[in-house]
Design an enzyme around this catalytic site. Structure first.
Site, short mmCIF file in Angstrom:
data_model
loop_
_atom_site.label_atom_id
_atom_site.label_comp_id
_atom_site.label_asym_id
_atom_site.label_seq_id
_atom_site.Cartn_x
_atom_site.Cartn_y
_atom_site.Cartn_z
N SER A 102 45.51 -18.32 -25.54
CA SER A 102 45.30 -19.33 -24.51
C SER A 102 45.64 -18.82 -23.12
CB SER A 102 46.10 -20.59 -24.88
OG SER A 102 45.77 -21.67 -24.06
N ASP A 241 41.48 -21.77 -18.42
CA ASP A 241 42.42 -20.77 -18.92
C ASP A 241 41.67 -19.82 -19.84
OD1 ASP A 241 42.08 -22.47 -21.10
OD2 ASP A 241 44.15 -22.27 -21.78
N ASP A 243 41.14 -19.37 -22.99
CA ASP A 243 40.24 -19.83 -24.06
C ASP A 243 39.50 -21.09 -23.67
OD1 ASP A 243 42.48 -21.47 -24.23
OD2 ASP A 243 42.37 -21.65 -26.41
N ASP A 245 40.23 -24.16 -23.02
CA ASP A 245 40.50 -25.49 -23.55
C ASP A 245 41.33 -26.33 -22.58
OD1 ASP A 245 42.96 -24.26 -23.86
OD2 ASP A 245 43.25 -24.88 -25.95
#
Length: 447
Positions: A102, A241, A243, A245
């Site tokens: 992440s 960010d 990833d 999400d």
């Protein structure tokens, strides 16, 4: 108690336990056995990843472990985390896996799991997988070993799904958008989606090299994007960010708005449209007290959960709510997605700009936050600073000082070796003093 899984899967520094290739292979075998409940039949798993160099290693190790138990593996390549939730459902897979840490730096990595419904696994499921891992997994017979196949169009399928969450008549013509993709999983998809909807895109963080994900860019470091918004005369900035999400928004003046302001905007718009189910927003204990008061003024409730977007989603599903998220920028719109989706949330902010004709600075200033201070204290492996009597005494003193004036939240991070000390109080000298004293006690306990 879970020992391997944290608040968002398994995470750590690459090539250091638990994030080693050997452990990833064993985890793959355990989770493969968990979801392949009967012999025979077709069992499949989709695997996505972000742009970290170690993603290649973990992708191969997980594939080996999963195929050894008879799972057929579909490799999506670099895609946002919400794409894995989507593809797990749409491809009728038994399991979805996202390889990502992440917002963490490039040397870290992690493994997140999604069930066949596209939602992240429960604590109970993770404990059962840990038990399988500890007991050891019997591999499938040779004739039942699974195979692997690459899926080349996953990001296009995801992009179409994100666009379909907007009304069909919404176009972004005339909007200039600074888009920071954090050199991460959405570095191709996000600019394409905004361009296809008509926006003029100023791209940042779209040149990943395996080592620069989240480095000086993205939702946790939005300063470069904020400067670009002002320099380019852009209408708004979107910071994802690694990833994709989570999202942090920037208005036309370069001011940064967190997830609380975006959730307040969406909740108010949905409530007026009659589409906010349960007249409630689900957020974590980290969300600002100002958000709770703002919602109450509109006759809406704030339902609080533990930190972690999957706990937000669990409460949303249990209560039938369709909007939730975190101050950090995870925004979950369950009518359209099974997990936090930064790009989708950003698009809905742009749609609000188009529909209202208002600038981002108006839309992203929904309430005045109560002063909030967060201080992180790093600790070493094996340390338990929160168990220290001096720390406990400092916490009791701080709670007594804040009683009736604010609130104190102390928690261990589920993704990093950090103790987070957070307080809210309109008396800023008191706020600073309480956080400083508790953080100092925690730091002393780690020495």
């Amino acid at each position: 108690m879970r020992k391997l899984f944290g608040t968002d899967g398994v995470r750590g520094t690459a090539n250091i336990h638990p994030m080693t290739a050997d452990m990833a292979l064993r985890i793959g075998a355990a989770v493969g056995r968990y979801f392949r409940r009967e012999a025979g039949g077709v069992h499949r798993v989709v695997i996505g990843k972000d742009t970290r160099l170690s993603g290649y290693m973990f992708e191969n190790a997980l594939t080996a472990g999963l195929t050894s138990t008879g799972m057929n593996v579909l490799l999506l390549g670099p895609v946002p985390t919400p794409a894995v939730g989507l593809m797990t459902r749409s491809m009728r897979a038994d399991l979805g896996v996202m390889i990502s840490a992440s917002h963490n730096p490039a040397e870290d990595n992690g493994i997140k799991f999604f069930g066949p419904d596209g939602f992240k696994l429960s604590d109970q499921a993770e404990m059962e997988i840990e038990a399988l891992l500890a007991a050891g997994v019997e591999p499938a017979q040779a004739q039942h070993i699974g195979h692997a196949k690459r899926i080349d169009d996953a990001r296009f399928r995801y992009g179409e799904r994100v666009k379909s969450s907007l009304p069909r008549d919404i176009r972004l013509d005339g909007l200039k958008v600074v888009l920071d993709c954090a050199n991460g999983a959405a570095h191709r998809t996000a600019p394409e989606v905004l361009w296809e909807l008509g926006a003029e895109v100023v791209p940042l963080g779209v040149s990943p090299n395996g080592r620069n994900i989240n480095l000086g860019c993205g939702s946790t470091q939005p300063q470069t994007a904020a400067e670009a918004v002002v320099a380019h005369g852009a209408d708004v900035g979107i910071c994802l960010d690694g990833d994709a999400d989570r999202v942090i928004m920037i208005d036309e003046t370069g001011s940064v708005a967190d997830g609380d302001q975006l959730m307040a905007l969406l909740a108010g718009r949905w409530a007026k449209a009659g589409t906010l189910t349960g007249n409630a927003l689900v957020a974590t204990v980290m969300s600002n007290l100002g958000l709770e008061r703002h919602l109450a003024d509109q006759g809406l409730r704030l339902e609080r959960t533990a930190v972690g977007d999957r706990y937000v989603v669990e409460r949303m599903r249990a209560g039938g709510f369709n909007l939730g998220g975190e101050q950090s920028g995870h925004i979950v719109m369950s009518d359209h997605a099974t997990t936090g989706d930064g790009l989708m949330a950003g698009l809905h902010m742009l749609a609000a700009m188009v529909e209202t004709g208002k600038p981002a600075s108006d839309l992203l200033t929904q309430f005045t936050p109560v002063p909030q201070l967060l201080q992180n204290v790093r600790f070493a492996a094996g340390q338990t600073p929160l168990d220290s009597p001096p720390v406990q005494a400092a916490i009791r003193d701080a709670e007594a000082a804040l009683e009736g004036k604010g609130r104190l939240l102390i928690r261990k991070s589920g993704t990093e070796p950090l103790i987070r000390v957070m307080a809210e109080c309109e008396n800023e000298p008191l706020l600073n003093a309480t956080v400083t004293e508790v953080a100092a006690a925690v730091e002393a306990a780690t020495s």
